[in-house]
Design a protein around this motif. Sequence first.
Motif, mmCIF file in Angstrom:
data_model
loop_
_atom_site.group_PDB
_atom_site.id
_atom_site.type_symbol
_atom_site.label_atom_id
_atom_site.label_comp_id
_atom_site.label_asym_id
_atom_site.label_seq_id
_atom_site.Cartn_x
_atom_site.Cartn_y
_atom_site.Cartn_z
ATOM 1 N N THR A 3 -60.798 92.912 33.917
ATOM 2 C CA THR A 3 -60.531 92.943 32.566
ATOM 3 C C THR A 3 -61.374 93.907 31.750
ATOM 4 O OG1 THR A 3 -61.896 91.061 32.052
ATOM 5 C CG2 THR A 3 -59.865 90.488 32.577
ATOM 6 N N GLY A 4 -62.449 94.545 32.251
ATOM 7 C CA GLY A 4 -63.235 95.164 31.517
ATOM 8 C C GLY A 4 -64.200 94.469 30.547
ATOM 9 N N ILE A 5 -64.441 93.125 30.775
ATOM 10 C CA ILE A 5 -65.346 92.339 30.222
ATOM 11 C C ILE A 5 -66.454 92.152 30.947
ATOM 12 C CG2 ILE A 5 -65.811 90.283 29.067
ATOM 13 C CD1 ILE A 5 -63.606 92.090 27.632
ATOM 14 N N VAL A 6 -67.595 92.965 30.564
ATOM 15 C CA VAL A 6 -68.910 92.892 31.716
ATOM 16 C C VAL A 6 -69.407 91.264 31.339
ATOM 17 C CG1 VAL A 6 -70.967 93.519 31.796
ATOM 18 C CG2 VAL A 6 -69.261 95.196 31.334
ATOM 19 N N THR A 7 -69.728 90.772 32.537
ATOM 20 C CA THR A 7 -70.280 89.355 32.666
ATOM 21 C C THR A 7 -71.608 89.379 33.052
ATOM 22 O OG1 THR A 7 -69.005 89.328 34.807
ATOM 23 C CG2 THR A 7 -67.687 88.242 32.780
ATOM 24 N N ASP A 8 -72.031 90.469 33.639
ATOM 25 C CA ASP A 8 -73.734 90.340 34.095
ATOM 26 C C ASP A 8 -73.996 91.598 34.088
ATOM 27 O OD1 ASP A 8 -76.075 89.593 35.096
ATOM 28 O OD2 ASP A 8 -75.533 89.772 37.129
ATOM 29 N N LEU A 9 -75.458 92.015 33.512
ATOM 30 C CA LEU A 9 -75.937 93.210 33.485
ATOM 31 C C LEU A 9 -76.943 93.231 34.623
ATOM 32 C CD1 LEU A 9 -76.358 95.871 32.317
ATOM 33 C CD2 LEU A 9 -78.130 94.744 30.785
ATOM 34 N N GLY A 10 -76.571 93.632 35.652
ATOM 35 C CA GLY A 10 -77.319 93.440 37.051
ATOM 36 C C GLY A 10 -78.355 94.908 36.961
ATOM 37 N N LEU A 87 -71.752 94.542 35.493
ATOM 38 C CA LEU A 87 -70.976 93.841 36.492
ATOM 39 C C LEU A 87 -69.978 92.970 35.769
ATOM 40 C CD1 LEU A 87 -74.033 92.522 38.410
ATOM 41 C CD2 LEU A 87 -72.573 94.573 39.042
ATOM 42 N N GLU A 88 -68.848 92.957 36.549
ATOM 43 C CA GLU A 88 -67.419 92.120 36.540
ATOM 44 C C GLU A 88 -66.848 91.510 37.714
ATOM 45 O OE1 GLU A 88 -63.307 91.691 34.291
ATOM 46 O OE2 GLU A 88 -64.229 93.568 34.083
ATOM 47 N N ARG A 89 -66.886 90.267 38.173
ATOM 48 C CA ARG A 89 -66.127 89.694 39.117
ATOM 49 C C ARG A 89 -64.718 89.955 38.868
ATOM 50 N NH1 ARG A 89 -68.671 83.874 40.909
ATOM 51 N NH2 ARG A 89 -66.903 84.341 42.433
ATOM 52 N N SER A 90 -63.966 89.905 39.901
ATOM 53 C CA SER A 90 -62.383 90.120 39.926
ATOM 54 C C SER A 90 -61.979 88.794 39.060
ATOM 55 C CB SER A 90 -61.941 90.340 41.243
ATOM 56 O OG SER A 90 -62.037 89.030 42.037
#
Length: 203
Positions: A3-10, A87-90
């Motif tokens: 979705t282009g919504i980043v869920t973690d800054l790895g 990072l973004e999971r599917s």
Amino acid sequence: MFTGIVTDLGQIIKCDDIPAGKRTRIKTVYDTDSFDIGASIACDGVCHTVTAKENSADGNWFEVESAAETLALTNVADWAAGQDINLERSLTMGAELGGHLVLGHVDGLAEVTKREDHPDSVYFQFRAPEEAAPFIAKKGSVALNGASLTVNEVEGLLFSVFLIPHTLEVTNWSDRKVGDQINLEVDMMARYAARLAEFTKTG
């Protein structure tokens, strides 16, 4: 799909050259027991397959491998230890679509040509690759280093976006500067619309 919504800054722990290209280990807050080897994770906007993972007291991590074509077409070739990665999971069925549909298939590299810091936002201007520029429209969507962003203005190969403080806090965009090469994925709907128009025009 993403979705282009980043869920973690790895954060990159290490990078190794391998016969197929490059192997990267990335530290993450994700519970790696919640996804399998073979799962897809967008890393700075590039869809990668998880090849190894571990939950560790020193920090959870997973590994991905980047082939030669990925290294040639994206900024993955420049990744280095210590670097922050969006990072973004599917996407899962029924999940909220907060950004726009993103495939994780980078169209090319956009160069940062201008950065202006304002009290409540940061303005970025980019130069798009010539082959991708026709798919970028004012008020349309683009994915830049994996973040879904709305295009502000377009002029020729140049386009711009504004980033709000929240986006700067939860992504690696606060560190981006003039001259940086950014993974660009155009809106998939624009790409399909252009292909349909091409077929309609030719007969």
